[in-house]
Structures are given as C-alpha cells and as structure tokens.
Design a protein around this motif. Structure first.
Motif, PDB file in Angstrom:
ATOM      1  N   LEU A   1     -37.826 -35.506 -50.831  1.00 34.67           N
ATOM      2  CA  LEU A   1     -38.970 -35.758 -51.067  1.00 34.67           C
ATOM      3  C   LEU A   1     -39.468 -35.786 -52.455  1.00 34.67           C
ATOM      4  O   LEU A   1     -40.043 -36.608 -52.920  1.00 34.67           O
ATOM      5  CB  LEU A   1     -39.903 -34.951 -50.056  1.00 34.67           C
ATOM      6  N   GLU A   2     -39.189 -34.761 -53.066  1.00 34.22           N
ATOM      7  CA  GLU A   2     -39.428 -34.478 -54.607  1.00 34.22           C
ATOM      8  C   GLU A   2     -38.729 -35.325 -55.399  1.00 34.22           C
ATOM      9  O   GLU A   2     -39.276 -35.899 -56.286  1.00 34.22           O
ATOM     10  CB  GLU A   2     -39.127 -33.097 -54.764  1.00 34.22           C
ATOM     11  N   TYR A   3     -37.528 -35.767 -55.190  1.00 34.54           N
ATOM     12  CA  TYR A   3     -36.732 -36.692 -55.859  1.00 34.54           C
ATOM     13  C   TYR A   3     -37.337 -38.107 -55.701  1.00 34.54           C
ATOM     14  O   TYR A   3     -37.784 -38.813 -56.792  1.00 34.54           O
ATOM     15  CB  TYR A   3     -35.178 -36.795 -55.386  1.00 34.54           C
ATOM     16  N   ASN A   4     -37.979 -38.590 -54.504  1.00 35.29           N
ATOM     17  CA  ASN A   4     -38.240 -39.692 -54.553  1.00 35.29           C
ATOM     18  C   ASN A   4     -39.706 -39.857 -55.017  1.00 35.29           C
ATOM     19  O   ASN A   4     -39.812 -40.971 -55.706  1.00 35.29           O
ATOM     20  CB  ASN A   4     -38.600 -40.235 -53.091  1.00 35.29           C
ATOM     21  N   ALA A   5     -40.383 -38.795 -55.139  1.00 39.67           N
ATOM     22  CA  ALA A   5     -41.743 -38.528 -55.885  1.00 39.67           C
ATOM     23  C   ALA A   5     -41.495 -39.094 -57.371  1.00 39.67           C
ATOM     24  O   ALA A   5     -42.364 -39.729 -58.158  1.00 39.67           O
ATOM     25  CB  ALA A   5     -42.442 -37.711 -55.780  1.00 39.67           C
ATOM     26  N   GLY A   6     -40.462 -38.797 -58.042  1.00 39.77           N
ATOM     27  CA  GLY A   6     -40.330 -38.918 -59.277  1.00 39.77           C
ATOM     28  C   GLY A   6     -39.104 -40.091 -59.873  1.00 39.77           C
ATOM     29  O   GLY A   6     -38.872 -40.176 -60.933  1.00 39.77           O
ATOM     30  N   SER A   7     -38.750 -40.674 -58.652  1.00 37.24           N
ATOM     31  CA  SER A   7     -37.719 -41.776 -58.998  1.00 37.24           C
ATOM     32  C   SER A   7     -38.548 -43.042 -58.855  1.00 37.24           C
ATOM     33  O   SER A   7     -38.652 -43.427 -57.510  1.00 37.24           O
ATOM     34  CB  SER A   7     -36.341 -41.312 -58.479  1.00 37.24           C
ATOM     35  N   ALA A   8     -38.585 -44.160 -59.834  1.00 38.61           N
ATOM     36  CA  ALA A   8     -39.197 -45.250 -59.275  1.00 38.61           C
ATOM     37  C   ALA A   8     -38.372 -46.234 -58.777  1.00 38.61           C
ATOM     38  O   ALA A   8     -38.744 -47.130 -57.941  1.00 38.61           O
ATOM     39  CB  ALA A   8     -39.886 -45.996 -60.506  1.00 38.61           C
ATOM     40  N   ILE A   9     -36.912 -46.220 -59.223  1.00 42.35           N
ATOM     41  CA  ILE A   9     -35.958 -47.561 -58.617  1.00 42.35           C
ATOM     42  C   ILE A   9     -34.883 -46.742 -57.667  1.00 42.35           C
ATOM     43  O   ILE A   9     -34.752 -47.484 -56.427  1.00 42.35           O
ATOM     44  CB  ILE A   9     -35.049 -47.901 -59.737  1.00 42.35           C
ATOM     45  N   LEU A  10     -34.456 -45.634 -57.707  1.00 42.86           N
ATOM     46  CA  LEU A  10     -33.444 -45.223 -56.707  1.00 42.86           C
ATOM     47  C   LEU A  10     -34.227 -44.217 -55.714  1.00 42.86           C
ATOM     48  O   LEU A  10     -35.134 -43.436 -56.401  1.00 42.86           O
ATOM     49  CB  LEU A  10     -32.505 -44.272 -57.413  1.00 42.86           C
TER      50      LEU A  10
END
Length: 775
Positions: free
Chosen positions: A428-437
């Motif tokens: 969830l944290e990764y997705n919040a900071g990743s626009a493409i992947l």
C-alpha cells in the motif's frame, strides 16, 4: 536367518521419485508413437469441417481416393455398429457428421493410407458442398438465441433466499466471464488398433478411461466388450482431456483395423487436435449477493451459463460440479445456484482438471472481491468473515455437512508464515508513491470435495500376483499420465508386504487384467486404486499368515510382516523364502482386490446428498507487479500451504501442487481461446496459444504441505487427494492483479477483471478505473 535384511528402497509416506522419471528425462519412456508398429500398419487421418453450422449437401471423394497411398475412406456408412462416441446417455456425438455439421472442425470422414503423411494430405482433397445455417459461438450468443441446453440443468437451493435478500442492508449484482482452457498435453491424442481373430481387437489408446474406450469400440464394431482389450502404459499428460476425447481416435483406428485386417494408427497434428477436441468450459456467471455492513453474506442467487458446445459430452456433470463449488470455503445462510449448459456451435467441451470446480470458485471469489471494495476492506477480512464454521454454519448448498473443516488453520498459518500483513502494508505504501508500477497481494482459500459425483464411478479393482521368487506383479484400473499414480500404488503394495519397491513390477493398465475401471479423474486415483491394491494384498497376506503359522508352529496372532519378511513367533523368514514355501504348499498367491468409497450418496433430482467423501483444503498468497502503461505484469512471489492429509509421497505431492498452481495460473492469465466471426478457432498452436513456460514460474515459490494434517476418513494411509485441488490456488494471482489495478482508483472501485487476465485486460482495466474515478 534371524537377522532382518536392510531394505534400501522407500515405501509409503516417503519422498520417492517417480517410477518413470529417469525414462522421461532420458527419452526411453515408451509412448504409443514410440511402439514398434506391426508390419503393414496403416495410418488414419481425419478430415474436418470448415463450417460452424451447415447442412452437408454433397461430398466428392474422388480426389481423396485417387491420392497416392490411399487405401480407403471411412464414412458414417462404414461403421458396423453405432455412429456415436458420446459418454452420455443422449448418444449425441457422432464419429463422423451425418447430414449436418455443428462446429468448425467436426470430423467428416477418415482417410486410411500407407503412411501418415499420405493420409494427412489426402484428407484435404475432398470437395464438400455446404448450406450455411445460423450459429452461436459463446454463452451470450447462445442465451440471445434462446438458450438451448445440451443437457439437463441443476439447481441447488438451501434456506430462504428472498428473506435473506430482504434482511441484507447491502446488495451487489454483476457478472463475470471466466475463460476456457486447452489441455495442451505434451502427447496429443493417439491410438493404435491391432486386429485379432474372430471379433478380437487390441487397442493402444492414450486415454484416462480404458473401460470407456473398450465400450465405445465394442459398440462401434457391433461386438461385445470381451472382444476388445485396451492397454495404457502411460500418457504424456491428460488433465481430463483424455477422459472422453480419446474415444474418437480409438474407434477410428479400430474400425479401419477390422475392415482391412491390418493394424492402424491415428495421430492428429497439434492444430487439428486443438480444433477437433473439447476444452475447459468457459462460463458467464450472473450473480446477486446480499450482505451486511461487516461483509457477512446473507444470500446468494447465481446462474452459471457455460459454453457446452454441440453435444452433451460431460457438460452436465461439469456444470453440476461448478455449483458444488459455488461456495468454495464460504457458508451462505441462503443460496440458490443454477446451471445453464448451453448449446453452441463450437467443439463439445469436456473434463479438465477441477471439472467445473475452478469456475464455480472463481465466481464466488468475484463477489467476495466486490463486497471488499464496496466496504473498503481487505478481501482477506471478508473471506475470513464468511468461512465455514461449526454447528449450523457448516452446511453446503447441497446439504452436506462439512465435518473436517481446517480452512481456518490453513489460512491463519499461511498468513503468518508468508508475512502477509506486513507485506500488504508495504505494498500500500509502495503504490502510494509509484505512479507507473503498481503492486498487489492476495490470499485465497480452497475447499475441494473429493469423489466422483456420479456415485457408481467411486469403485476400483486391482490384480496382484506373487511369483515363486517373491517378485510381485501389480495391475490396477488407474492410468498414469505423469501424475505419479503408479508409484504411489506401488508404494502401498510395498508397504503392505514390507518389501522394497524393487520387488514390485508395475504393469500397464489393461481392461484384460482389471475390468470395468473408472476414469482416472476426480482426484480419486490414489484413493480408489490404492485401496483396491491394499485389499488384494490383505487377501494374500491372510493366506500367508495361516501358512506361516502352520509351517513354524505358532499362533497366527504371532505372525507379523516386518521389513524384508515375516516374523513367525521367534523365527524370521525372508519374504522370498516364505513365498517359495507357500507355493510348494499350494497357497494361492494371487488376488483381485476391490474398493468402493463409503458414505457417499447423491440425489440430483432433489439437489441433496453427501456426494463427497471428504474435503481437501489449501491456501495461497500471490504478489504481483503491473505496469499501468502497458498492462504487462510479473508474479513476484507465491506462498502455498496445502492439505494432502498424510502424504503418500511428499515429493510427488509437492510436484502436483507446484504444477497445479502453474497450470491454474496459465488458465487465469495467459491461456486465451479465440474464435473468429466465421466460427474457426484461431488459437490452435503454440504460436497463438500461450501456456506458462519456465520463465513464468514465480522467482520466489514457497510450497509446503500441511504436515499436521491426517485425513479423518480411513483413506489409504490417511492421505488426501492432490490432483485437482492445487489448481484453484492460482486464484490468488487474479486477486492480486485486481488489487494492483484497483490501486489506480485508490481502491474505491471493484476492478471486475474477466479471465484470463491478460496484459490487455490489465491495461483496459486500469484505463476504465481511471475514467470512472474521474467521474
């Protein structure tokens, strides 16, 4: 004589290699196409229709008969008996089309020639005149055309569905399309028939159901079953595709062999094989589900429409089985589910690993997902809230009480061992900071009932001989398609007699050795055939105990089979010595074993019964990464905990879990069947149909068996079936992809991805959710 010898080979419950493993990797394993052909062997090839639905106005065979090497042409008029290979009572699947074709690829006739190449080339030379008829290719088209059914539908109902909806504060309606799948066995369909005297014919068939091939050949030749012997040493894969689909090829070879009194072999090319043989049924499931604010389901109403194809084949039992697994591991207070096996102008679909169960489970995982996104919850929380429990919350839609439920323990243990919660938080944290992947993770359960729902198939026989030197000959009704059944049953026998595996000779499956065999299907091969072999062993052992007690002057209670022989009171006797003395004393050293599964019963008319002997359980966690610009994705990690009871052979069982998961992942992500608007299957070769390859296996792939599990039912070795249940573990990949797609709209919209979830569907799903999120 009193010293116990060391037995070097493992027996039951030990990780033992596949008996044909070295032969597989060295190329010395003999398949039908490797067999030395009898002198004068002919070759057959099928001519297939090029229309999806049409009247046959005329066929001109002149060019076919004049082609080099052609011996003759087989048509419907050349069949001595019945022009049918349908496994159902409807007798609706002709060998050769008579008057009308119902799908592109339906056999019209067979060419018999001196070589396979000559037969194959000549099969394309006929001039066929058609009169086109309307056709429907998929579920929605069939429904729009009036919804003609190929076999009787089923309804399962329990509880008050209307009242359940009335008390549900929330409700979701939707539909999910679940794609089909080609078996893509490494060894395609093949058969060779060798004529004998009188009515006799011996058929070598790549089939999971030798007795059905025997029956079909007898009917087609207008003879009796005793005149037909079917032999199967091994198959190069089956997965259900050789349960009924081998019938056609066996009967064509047999008709030609008896007509010309020469051996005949038939083997289609891969593209013709894929065109002319059935596949996994694709479904469209329309559902209506009521639930409360906690995510607890109150009522389910669903219709399971299936592309059955042009004939009944096994569509009735397959769509029945989809309903049997419409619950997966979840309890519904009120439920009504109905099947709709629809006539379509496509090849008649058939058995495939899971036999409709996977489609039933995928549908219910869809509404679990819908509920989770509606409530803004982790889908795992919704799954746990709806798991089968005890007391009143343990009755299935078909009114069987779930008595062996371990899904809570399996899921809890896997959730901890896979570090699911911490990984989900990190994603969830990764997705919040990743626009493409974007990443996704999901944990899904499996509860799968074990037994044939056709109760009469739950029986098996075995034949065991012991020769004077102590060597043992094992025959049973199960077939080996690479899954390790032969080695497991051999382990059962070795364990029963306390000898090494090197004392056991595994014989080819033959209708001449064991009659009236059931198909090797429904994950029941080890359960049924293992118990039959064990029964045969116990008959012989009882005679040997009586003999040993008499010979060594002790009570029968003092005779015990131990490693390498028998302990008779104070005397240890090596097994071979005991057998030699038994022969000299005229002790029968042969037995026919038999087993029938207890407890099971099923009344289809009322939708009630106890169709399954027990349930197998499992759970998987999958983690994925998607590229939102292209739709491409990778499966980064998979963790599996699977329940096989007390494993008969952990090495084989882990291989089955791994293989089942990867095959299931292929079904749900890459294996897409496409028919064009003319009714022709376009995905009919490796160039157009993508099965998983080595690079698709997750780089982190942790598979464990639930070592604490012991089957509560007295199965062979207290084991549980392992063939089909692991296939459904791959549902976690779809759910993980769904989470990754949902992240583009902040997890506020259910992604509702149809399967297979190809990169194109991932990309389109991302774009659709972005549009919906913008309003």
């Amino acid at each position: 004589m009193n010293k116990h010898p060391t037995i070097s080979r493992s027996t039951l419950h030990e990780p033992t290699r596949h008996d044909s493993g070295p032969k597989h990797v060295s190329g010395s394993a003999e398949y039908i196409d490797d067999m030395i052909e009898p002198a004068g062997t002919m070759h057959a090839y099928l001519a297939l229709s090029t229309k999806p639905h049409a009247e046959i106005v005329a066929i001109d065979y002149a060019a076919v008969k004049a082609a080099p090497g052609v011996i003759g042409v087989l048509t419907a008029e050349d069949i001595p008996g019945e022009n049918d290979v349908s496994p159902s009572h409807k007798h609706d699947e002709p060998i050769f089309a008579a008057g009308k074709v119902h799908f592109w690829g339906q056999p019209l006739f067979a060419v018999i020639a001196e070589t396979r190449d000559q037969a194959r080339r000549a099969a394309h030379l006929a001039k066929v005149k058609y009169k086109d008829l309307p056709f429907a290719l998929d579920v929605r088209a069939a429904q729009a055309a009036g919804g003609q059914l190929v076999t009787e539908p089923l309804k399962l109902e329990r509880g008050d569905v209307a009242a359940g909806f009335e008390k549900s504060p929330r409700r979701v309606k939707g539909s999910v399309t679940i794609g089909g799948q080609d078996h893509f066995y490494l060894e395609g369909q093949i058969a060779m028939a060798v004529p004998g005297e009188d009515e006799d014919v011996t058929v070598y068939s790549s089939t999971q159901h030798p007795s059905e091939v025997q029956l079909m050949v007898a009917h087609v030749l207008n003879s009796q079953q005793h005149a037909v012997t079917v032999n199967v040493r091994r198959m190069g894969g089956g997965f259900g595709g050789k349960e009924t689909q081998g019938n056609l090829f066996a009967v064509v070879a047999a008709i030609a062999a008896k007509k010309w009194n020469r051996a005949c072999k038939i083997r289609p090319d891969r593209d013709d094989d894929m065109t002319a043989t059935g596949k996994r049924h694709d479904f469209v499931v329309d559902y209506d589900v009521g639930y409360d604010e906690t995510g607890k389901i109150q009522a389910v109403d669903a219709v399971y429409g299936a592309r059955a194809g042009f004939s009944s084949d096994l569509s009735g039992p397959v769509t029945d089985r989809a309903l049997f697994h419409a619950d997966n591991a979840y309890w519904y207070p009120a439920v009504r589910v109905r099947s709709e096996p629809l006539y379509t102008n496509t090849v008649s679909n058939t058995a495939f690993r899971g036999f409709g169960g996977p489609q039933g489970m995928m549908a219910c995982e869809r509404w679990i997902e819908d509920i989770a996104y509606d409530l803004g919850r982790d889908p795992l929380d919704i799954r746990k809230a709806n798991f089968y429990g005890t007391d009143s919350e343990n009755v299935t839609p078909y009114h069987q009480v779930v008595e062996d439920n371990v899904i809570h323990r399996v899921v809890d243990e896997l959730e901890q061992s896979s570090d699911y919660q911490a990984r989900r938080k990190a994603i969830l944290e990764y997705n919040a900071g990743s626009a493409i992947l974007k990443k996704g993770i999901a944990l899904t359960p499996v509860k799968f009932g074990i037994s044939f729902t056709a109760t009469w198939y739950n029986q098996a026989g075995a034949l065991v001989h012991i020769y004077k030197d102590g060597s043992i000959h094992l025959s049973h009704g199960g077939t080996e398609m690479g899954q390790g059944l032969y080695i497991k049953v051999a382990q059962v026998l070795a364990d029963a007699f306390c000898v090494g595996l090197d004392a056991i000779k595994i014989m080819a499956t033959s209708t001449g050795k064991v009659p009236n065999t059931s198909a090797t299907a429904a994950s029941s091969g080890s359960d049924l055939n293992g118990m039959a072999a064990w029964d045969a062993a116990n008959q012989i052992k009882a005679r040997l105990v009586t003999h040993a007690a008499k010979l060594y002057q002790c009570d029968e209670a003092a005779v015990e089979f131990v490693r390498g022989g028998v302990q008779a009171g104070e005397q240890f006797v090596e097994f071979a010595e005991l057998i030699a003395s038994a022969y000299l004393n005229r002790v029968q050293l042969s037995a026919a074993g038999f087993y029938q599964t207890p407890k099971i019963h099923w009344d289809r008319a009322t939708g009630r019964g106890h169709p399954f002997y027990y349930f197998a359980y499992g759970a998987s966690v999958s983690e994925v990464t998607i590229d939102t610009l292209t739709g491409e994705y990778v499966v980064d990690r998979v963790d599996i905990l699977h329940d096989v009871g007390r494993s008969l052979n952990p090495a084989i069982d882990i291989g089955q879990v791994e293989g089942g998961f990867v095959q299931g992942m292929g079904w749900l992500t890459t294996e897409e069947l496409v028919w064009d608007d003319k009714g022709q299957l376009r995905t009919k070769a490796p160039s157009t149909y993508k099965i998983p390859v080595a690079s698709d296996v997750p780089p982190i792939f942790n598979v464990r068996l639930a070592e604490w599990s012991v089957n509560k039912e007295p199965t062979i070795g207290r084991s549980k079936a392992v063939g089909e249940p692991p296939f459904m573990l791959a549902m976690s990949v779809v759910e993980a992809l769904s989470m990754a797609v949902a992240s583009v709209a902040d997890y506020k919209i259910a992604p509702r991805l149809d399967t297979p979830v190809t990169p194109e569907r991932v990309l389109m799903g991302c774009e659709r959710l972005k549009r919906e999120a913008r309003g």
